[in-house]
Design a protein around this motif. Structure first.
Motif, PDB file in Angstrom:
ATOM      1  N   TYR A 137      -5.988   3.817   7.989  1.00  0.00           N
ATOM      2  CA  TYR A 137      -5.336   3.659   6.686  1.00  0.00           C
ATOM      3  C   TYR A 137      -6.296   3.894   5.521  1.00  0.00           C
ATOM      4  N   ALA A 140       3.374  -2.280   0.433  1.00  0.00           N
ATOM      5  CA  ALA A 140       4.220  -1.107   0.277  1.00  0.00           C
ATOM      6  C   ALA A 140       5.562  -1.497  -0.333  1.00  0.00           C
ATOM      7  N   GLU A 158      -2.435  -3.372   1.046  1.00  0.00           N
ATOM      8  CA  GLU A 158      -1.356  -2.682   0.333  1.00  0.00           C
ATOM      9  C   GLU A 158      -0.030  -3.374   0.588  1.00  0.00           C
ATOM     10  N   TYR A 174       2.037  -8.339  -6.240  1.00  0.00           N
ATOM     11  CA  TYR A 174       2.074  -6.872  -6.382  1.00  0.00           C
ATOM     12  C   TYR A 174       1.658  -6.453  -7.780  1.00  0.00           C
ATOM     13  N   HIS A 206      -0.550  -2.756  10.357  1.00  0.00           N
ATOM     14  CA  HIS A 206       0.681  -2.429   9.632  1.00  0.00           C
ATOM     15  C   HIS A 206       1.697  -3.508   9.987  1.00  0.00           C
ATOM     16  N   GLU A 237       6.958  -4.751   4.032  1.00  0.00           N
ATOM     17  CA  GLU A 237       5.986  -3.875   4.704  1.00  0.00           C
ATOM     18  C   GLU A 237       4.637  -3.959   4.020  1.00  0.00           C
ATOM     19  N   ASN A 238       3.626  -4.354   4.785  1.00  0.00           N
ATOM     20  CA  ASN A 238       2.290  -4.517   4.233  1.00  0.00           C
ATOM     21  C   ASN A 238       1.232  -3.958   5.181  1.00  0.00           C
ATOM     22  N   TYR A 239       0.061  -3.690   4.600  1.00  0.00           N
ATOM     23  CA  TYR A 239      -1.118  -3.344   5.392  1.00  0.00           C
ATOM     24  C   TYR A 239      -2.153  -4.442   5.157  1.00  0.00           C
TER      25      TYR A 239
END
Length: 223
Positions: A123, A78, A76, A219, A103, A82-84
């Motif tokens: 998550y 975000a 993800e 994205y 994270h 900021e990413n997962y």
């Protein structure tokens, strides 16, 4: 002031130099309440801060430089900072492989950039996103704790100091001596491989503006 200075010195003395070769140094120290050492690896690479951030953001290419990592992907995005991400680590036989969701948070500073990571293994528990299927279909032991950061400090336009500090609790049953051996091998080999990867053309001339554009296209592809 004297008490504060003495405290800082004591903290610094906790680190022990365990390896220094080919421009890479690795220090380790004990962590209260843990059987496993924390590491701090450092080197200088012929690359800009933008190049280094681009490499970390190219999560699918992590196996090319991150020692013992066999798979990586972004779960993800975000926001840009900021990413997962999801990673799989192939550990030496007879230890079982491990997986972790991290994270990741990036911050830009006048001194360069800092990227912090922390385990976020829940998550995908109730997440129906298609990319979480890769996680739920992988039946590996979770790395219980993985917390650390990268700090990129520019020394010139094309030369950057890299600091990587991390503490990991691998989870499951694994000999302490093996983990503490990997605590040296992983940062050393990773930073050694990073010295070479920064020369790759697709990363070499990366800037923050180009990074944001690349992230935006990624994205749009997945959302």
């Amino acid at each position: 002031m004297m008490m504060f200075t003495l405290f800082i010195l004591c903290e610094a003395d906790e680190w022990s130099l365990v390896k220094e070769k080919n421009g890479v140094t690795v220090h380790t120290r004990e962590v209260n309440g843990s059987d496993f050492l924390e590491f701090r690896g450092e080197t200088v690479v012929e690359a800009s801060v933008g190049t280094l951030v681009a490499i970390l953001y190219d999560t699918s290419n992590a196996p090319a430089w991150l020692h013992e990592c066999s798979f990586g992907m972004t779960l993800e995005e975000a926001v840009f900072e900021e990413n997962y991400i999801f990673q799989i680590y192939d550990l030496p036989f007879p230890v079982s492989d491990r997986q972790v969701i991290l994270h990741s948070r990036l911050s830009w500073t006048q001194e360069g950039a800092r990227l912090e990571t922390q385990e976020a293994n829940t998550y995908c528990d109730n997440n129906q996103a298609s990319r979480c299927k890769r996680v739920t279909e992988t039946d590996l032991i979770d790395i219980e704790r993985s917390r650390g950061h990268y700090i990129f400090t520019p020394l010139s336009e094309k030369k950057t100091k890299v600091l990587w500090q991390q503490h990991v609790e691998p989870g499951g049953s694994i000999p302490t001596w093996l983990v503490n051996l990997l605590v040296v091998d992983i940062p050393f080999n990773t930073l050694l491989q990073l010295q070479t990867l920064v020369k790759d053309e697709k990363y070499r001339d990366m800037t923050e503006v180009k990074l944001r554009d690349m992230w935006s296209k990624q994205y749009q592809t997945y959302h």
